[in-house]
Design a protein around this motif. Sequence first.
Motif, PDB file in Angstrom:
ATOM      1  N   ASN A 122       2.571  14.335   5.005  1.00 56.28           N
ATOM      2  CA  ASN A 122       3.708  13.748   5.729  1.00 56.28           C
ATOM      3  C   ASN A 122       3.861  12.248   5.463  1.00 56.28           C
ATOM      4  O   ASN A 122       4.680  11.590   6.064  1.00 56.28           O
ATOM      5  CB  ASN A 122       3.533  13.982   7.238  1.00 56.28           C
ATOM      6  CG  ASN A 122       2.267  13.326   7.769  1.00 56.28           C
ATOM      7  OD1 ASN A 122       1.314  13.158   7.028  1.00 56.28           O
ATOM      8  ND2 ASN A 122       2.264  12.959   9.037  1.00 56.28           N
ATOM      9  N   ILE A 123       3.050  11.720   4.541  1.00 61.47           N
ATOM     10  CA  ILE A 123       3.135  10.291   4.251  1.00 61.47           C
ATOM     11  C   ILE A 123       4.093  10.056   3.084  1.00 61.47           C
ATOM     12  O   ILE A 123       3.961  10.674   2.032  1.00 61.47           O
ATOM     13  CB  ILE A 123       1.742   9.712   3.902  1.00 61.47           C
ATOM     14  CG1 ILE A 123       0.748  10.033   5.015  1.00 61.47           C
ATOM     15  CG2 ILE A 123       1.821   8.211   3.673  1.00 61.47           C
ATOM     16  CD1 ILE A 123      -0.680   9.633   4.681  1.00 61.47           C
ATOM     17  N   GLN A 124       5.061   9.167   3.317  1.00 57.03           N
ATOM     18  CA  GLN A 124       6.083   8.923   2.283  1.00 57.03           C
ATOM     19  C   GLN A 124       6.250   7.436   2.008  1.00 57.03           C
ATOM     20  O   GLN A 124       6.035   6.610   2.882  1.00 57.03           O
ATOM     21  CB  GLN A 124       7.429   9.445   2.782  1.00 57.03           C
ATOM     22  CG  GLN A 124       7.702  10.871   2.384  1.00 57.03           C
ATOM     23  CD  GLN A 124       9.156  11.239   2.610  1.00 57.03           C
ATOM     24  OE1 GLN A 124       9.996  10.379   2.775  1.00 57.03           O
ATOM     25  NE2 GLN A 124       9.433  12.514   2.615  1.00 57.03           N
ATOM     26  N   SER A 125       6.717   7.142   0.802  1.00 58.39           N
ATOM     27  CA  SER A 125       6.961   5.743   0.440  1.00 58.39           C
ATOM     28  C   SER A 125       8.194   5.199   1.137  1.00 58.39           C
ATOM     29  O   SER A 125       9.154   5.928   1.397  1.00 58.39           O
ATOM     30  CB  SER A 125       7.194   5.625  -1.063  1.00 58.39           C
ATOM     31  OG  SER A 125       6.012   5.862  -1.749  1.00 58.39           O
ATOM     32  N   ILE A 126       8.162   3.901   1.439  1.00 57.02           N
ATOM     33  CA  ILE A 126       9.377   3.219   1.889  1.00 57.02           C
ATOM     34  C   ILE A 126       9.560   1.961   1.045  1.00 57.02           C
ATOM     35  O   ILE A 126       8.597   1.425   0.493  1.00 57.02           O
ATOM     36  CB  ILE A 126       9.344   2.833   3.388  1.00 57.02           C
ATOM     37  CG1 ILE A 126       8.028   2.104   3.726  1.00 57.02           C
ATOM     38  CG2 ILE A 126       9.553   4.019   4.268  1.00 57.02           C
ATOM     39  CD1 ILE A 126       8.058   1.400   5.064  1.00 57.02           C
ATOM     40  N   ASP A 127      10.797   1.522   0.977  1.00 56.92           N
ATOM     41  CA  ASP A 127      11.095   0.323   0.196  1.00 56.92           C
ATOM     42  C   ASP A 127      10.966  -0.894   1.107  1.00 56.92           C
ATOM     43  O   ASP A 127      11.955  -1.439   1.578  1.00 56.92           O
ATOM     44  CB  ASP A 127      12.511   0.449  -0.374  1.00 56.92           C
ATOM     45  CG  ASP A 127      12.895  -0.777  -1.194  1.00 56.92           C
ATOM     46  OD1 ASP A 127      11.986  -1.550  -1.547  1.00 56.92           O
ATOM     47  OD2 ASP A 127      14.089  -0.942  -1.466  1.00 56.92           O
ATOM     48  N   PHE A 128       9.739  -1.316   1.309  1.00 51.91           N
ATOM     49  CA  PHE A 128       9.480  -2.402   2.253  1.00 51.91           C
ATOM     50  C   PHE A 128      10.049  -3.733   1.772  1.00 51.91           C
ATOM     51  O   PHE A 128      10.522  -4.552   2.563  1.00 51.91           O
ATOM     52  CB  PHE A 128       7.965  -2.533   2.474  1.00 51.91           C
ATOM     53  CG  PHE A 128       7.566  -3.595   3.453  1.00 51.91           C
ATOM     54  CD1 PHE A 128       7.723  -3.383   4.812  1.00 51.91           C
ATOM     55  CD2 PHE A 128       7.058  -4.809   3.017  1.00 51.91           C
ATOM     56  CE1 PHE A 128       7.366  -4.362   5.735  1.00 51.91           C
ATOM     57  CE2 PHE A 128       6.693  -5.795   3.930  1.00 51.91           C
ATOM     58  CZ  PHE A 128       6.860  -5.574   5.285  1.00 51.91           C
ATOM     59  N   LEU A 129      10.037  -3.946   0.453  1.00 52.10           N
ATOM     60  CA  LEU A 129      10.451  -5.252  -0.084  1.00 52.10           C
ATOM     61  C   LEU A 129      11.951  -5.318  -0.397  1.00 52.10           C
ATOM     62  O   LEU A 129      12.469  -6.368  -0.719  1.00 52.10           O
ATOM     63  CB  LEU A 129       9.674  -5.553  -1.373  1.00 52.10           C
ATOM     64  CG  LEU A 129       8.155  -5.685  -1.256  1.00 52.10           C
ATOM     65  CD1 LEU A 129       7.536  -5.786  -2.632  1.00 52.10           C
ATOM     66  CD2 LEU A 129       7.793  -6.902  -0.431  1.00 52.10           C
ATOM     67  N   GLY A 130      12.640  -4.180  -0.318  1.00 54.17           N
ATOM     68  CA  GLY A 130      14.038  -4.141  -0.750  1.00 54.17           C
ATOM     69  C   GLY A 130      14.138  -4.440  -2.232  1.00 54.17           C
ATOM     70  O   GLY A 130      14.957  -5.226  -2.680  1.00 54.17           O
ATOM     71  N   PHE A 131      13.289  -3.785  -3.019  1.00 53.87           N
ATOM     72  CA  PHE A 131      13.177  -4.078  -4.451  1.00 53.87           C
ATOM     73  C   PHE A 131      14.284  -3.370  -5.235  1.00 53.87           C
ATOM     74  O   PHE A 131      14.477  -2.164  -5.126  1.00 53.87           O
ATOM     75  CB  PHE A 131      11.812  -3.604  -4.956  1.00 53.87           C
ATOM     76  CG  PHE A 131      11.467  -4.094  -6.326  1.00 53.87           C
ATOM     77  CD1 PHE A 131      10.647  -5.203  -6.490  1.00 53.87           C
ATOM     78  CD2 PHE A 131      11.950  -3.458  -7.458  1.00 53.87           C
ATOM     79  CE1 PHE A 131      10.311  -5.666  -7.760  1.00 53.87           C
ATOM     80  CE2 PHE A 131      11.630  -3.913  -8.725  1.00 53.87           C
ATOM     81  CZ  PHE A 131      10.805  -5.021  -8.882  1.00 53.87           C
ATOM     82  N   THR A 132      15.007  -4.154  -6.022  1.00 55.59           N
ATOM     83  CA  THR A 132      16.044  -3.565  -6.864  1.00 55.59           C
ATOM     84  C   THR A 132      15.870  -4.020  -8.297  1.00 55.59           C
ATOM     85  O   THR A 132      15.903  -5.214  -8.573  1.00 55.59           O
ATOM     86  CB  THR A 132      17.449  -3.993  -6.370  1.00 55.59           C
ATOM     87  OG1 THR A 132      17.592  -3.574  -5.017  1.00 55.59           O
ATOM     88  CG2 THR A 132      18.544  -3.361  -7.208  1.00 55.59           C
ATOM     89  N   ASP A 133      15.656  -3.073  -9.210  1.00 54.74           N
ATOM     90  CA  ASP A 133      15.733  -3.439 -10.626  1.00 54.74           C
ATOM     91  C   ASP A 133      17.046  -2.909 -11.144  1.00 54.74           C
ATOM     92  O   ASP A 133      18.092  -3.340 -10.670  1.00 54.74           O
ATOM     93  CB  ASP A 133      14.497  -2.957 -11.408  1.00 54.74           C
ATOM     94  CG  ASP A 133      14.122  -1.508 -11.130  1.00 54.74           C
ATOM     95  OD1 ASP A 133      14.618  -0.638 -11.843  1.00 54.74           O
ATOM     96  OD2 ASP A 133      13.346  -1.267 -10.186  1.00 54.74           O
TER      97      ASP A 133
END
Lengths: 325, 309
Positions: B106-117
């Motif tokens: 149930n552990i998922q990644s989140i975009d904590f830094l608001g990273f955009t390439d």
Amino acid sequence: MPQYPNRQFLDFEQPIKELYEQIDQTKKLAEKNSKIDYSQTIEQLENSVFERRKNITAHLTPWQRVQLSRHPDRPYTMKYIDKMLTNFIEIHGDRNVRDDKAMVGGLGELDGETVMVIGQQKGINTKTRQLRNFGMANPEGYRKALRLMRIAEKFNKPVITLIDTPGAYPGMEAEERGQGEAIARNIYEMIRLRVPIICCIIGEGASGGALGIGVGDRILMMENAWYTVISPENCSTILWRSWEKKEVAAEQLKLTATDMKGFDLVDDIVPEPDGGAHWDYDLSASILKDHIKKALNEVRDLTPERRTQLRIEKFGKMGHWQEIG
Amino acid sequence: MAELNDELSESLSGEESSKEETGGSETKEKWYKRLRKGITTSTSEKREMPEGLWSKCPECHYICTTSELKENLYVCPKCNYHHRIGSEDYFEILFDNKKYTELFDNIQSIDFLGFTDLKPYQKRLDEIHSKTNLKDSMRVAVGDINSIELVVACMDFEFIGGSLGSVMGEKFSRAVDYCIQNKLPFLVISKSGGARMMESAFSLMQLAKTSGKLSQLSDAGLLFISLLTDPTFGGISASFGMLGDFNIAEPGALIGFAGPRVIKETIKKDLPEGFQRSEFLLEHGFLDFIVDRKALKSKLTTLINLIEH
């Protein structure tokens, strides 16, 4: 630090260079014409230099900080050792392959207390840059660092690491001798080392090459240093498929000291003189020394078991994820 | 880290590179005369072969049916090339009767830094979530192999090149805790381009986080086996990948710290054949042994029994 004609200026430091040129010209005029007093003009110009230095560091983009961290006049590890320690004795070699000149270390006294200092070393001119391999250590450099830490552990001396590397060296021999294993071993052993470890990123903190001597009780970071998983240039090449996006990559990576402190990934920011550490070596070293001593005092009295436990917890907390359901 | 960008982009777009054989391309003089032009079957009458029925070995070009390949544990029957497979396949290969319990799924990644390439990181995550059943680049499972209970953490290269981010670090940590609580041996199967750049310094710190947990596993006297498969680079080899009580690998796997392309650019020379392959690492003293996928389960069983009895 180098005086004016030998001083090097980055593109955003050009206004300061112009001021220096004006000071230079005024001084020449003063020599020629002793009847007119130019001292006030010179003083004014010198004050403007101070003002400029302040202004410059107040509004830096992340990429400009990266540039400052690589400033050719910036003090490197040996400079700080020279300014902070007395009775320093450099210790060489990993007792296995060779002495890696990109990684230096030794024993010295920090205000009377014996400490083991270890750090990457960059060169100051073409010849020494090659000798130091641009601060990119090979596996033997990391193994030398570990050997020095073991000595410190045996004789119960604190370890101080000064981090300044564009990365561990990506060479063929480095792979043959296990670059990955050397860094992994250091990270593992540093978690378990029984004596205090204070780490400070003094310039570039690139990836595993930095973390290979970057695990400790307190992590400090100088104001114009950067620390992240990859250099902005390499990040740009991989994710944007072009070298040109390094400025954007530097922004996206959130690699500045302020960012890192905000994320709780470093414990303390070490301020630099206005304009950056290269403007005043003595002041930079004395501020750094104060911060190291403060950090050391905070963690000195822990038992080795508690110390390891706290390090595991410290790094164990790092990361963000969500739990669903 | 994550130097394997070519492979990463390949896995992002979900395409396998394929080389077509171009033998016999010279035009010979024909001994017959064609009355009608080319193929006359209309598109609507064309019969499609179901996709994925046949598989061609990228190494020796041997062609066999995918079911034959699967029976052979995705190892080329002719040249022993080990195809890249994911966590599901490894779990099925290893666990008795393909029975296992997945942990911490149930552990998922989140975009904590608001990273955009070129794409926002969150969008990248959403896309993979909708395309695959994977939640992140590592899955953890517990089950029996030849009746020995074991925790296995396995990476999926499909998921952003098997990259090491906060989620992998956390799952790894919890897997270690689970091993300590239940006194179980731990096997990690690595397949990764390195740290996940979109999580910046957070991904770097997972090297220290995971190594710290291994220190606890070691203090508990429990076994840790690191199995390196093709490819394993960067942050994995600079942390737990190389910290096994036993470091083992599948044959022919590319394993290293810096990617071959980066090294080639640095030294401006071609790399010798076999550089950074499992056999090269064994020769240089960084692996304990190389194990064929077909022998993996039995060899692991023997090793664990030797340690635990």
